[in-house]
Design an enzyme around this catalytic site. Sequence first.
Site, PDB file in Angstrom:
ATOM      1  N   GLU A 116       0.821  -1.204   0.000  1.00  0.00           N
ATOM      2  CA  GLU A 116       0.000   0.000   0.000  1.00  0.00           C
ATOM      3  C   GLU A 116       0.860   1.262   0.000  1.00  0.00           C
ATOM      4  O   GLU A 116       0.488   2.273  -0.600  1.00  0.00           O
ATOM      5  CB  GLU A 116      -0.945  -0.015   1.199  1.00  0.00           C
ATOM      6  N   GLU A 139      -3.900  -9.502   3.484  1.00  0.00           N
ATOM      7  CA  GLU A 139      -4.619  -9.231   4.731  1.00  0.00           C
ATOM      8  C   GLU A 139      -5.841 -10.115   4.951  1.00  0.00           C
ATOM      9  O   GLU A 139      -6.142 -10.525   6.079  1.00  0.00           O
ATOM     10  CB  GLU A 139      -5.048  -7.757   4.790  1.00  0.00           C
TER      11      GLU A 139
END
Length: 249
Positions: A108, A128
């Site tokens: 990210e 995740e």
Amino acid sequence: MIERSVRGEAVWIRLDRPAKMNALHLDGWRELYGELDRASEEARVAVITGTEEAFCAGDDIETLDAMESADDVSELAVELRRVLFGIEELPVPVIAAVNGLAYGGGCEIVAASDLAVAVEDATFALPETRIGAYPPYAVERMAELVGKKRSMELALTGEPIDAETALEWGLVNRVVPRSELTDAVSAFVDDVVRSPKESIRLTKRHALAGKPSTGDEDRIAGALARASLSEECRDATQTFLEGGGSEEE
């Protein structure tokens, strides 16, 4: 955890926790935000890179597993949001010098950065969901870079992509041999600083003009708390840790 050096017009921010593949806990995310904020006042460009053969493996999963309350998760979510959405709003360009694995929050950071150069053996993933969490920045922003189907492939499957695929998808600007990473990033820095500071600031500011208002702190914190504190998430996290997994999120 973070080393800082000045090279000409750029501040290089090096994540330095190689035993954890430069994964960040709460204080690490806070420190990174502070260094970015400081760089925006003192330099023309901020460069984020890692140590040894990892860029950043995201959150420290053992730290996530130790969280017991929604307040704990909310505190982490605030720092994640400040870094990831804050990179967009920083008045100076941020360049990701991706020297290796970039997973979870590390991936990210690459997505949020204005420019990114990766070494040939770098890998990128958003794993995740495999431990019951979710990548808040990626699901709101990455489709702009790689397209919705590709961003969902990364976020829903957790499977990694290699550097050449990241280049083809638009997640990074350049892929270079490891020995050429510093020079390639420095070339970007040199090109950027030829332009006046105000032109760069306005370019970044107006790049946000057409984007929807996302990254709402309360919404992200609430979603992460619901996911991270669920029994299913706890079980998935324990399975990961007991299996000796070395990949952080």
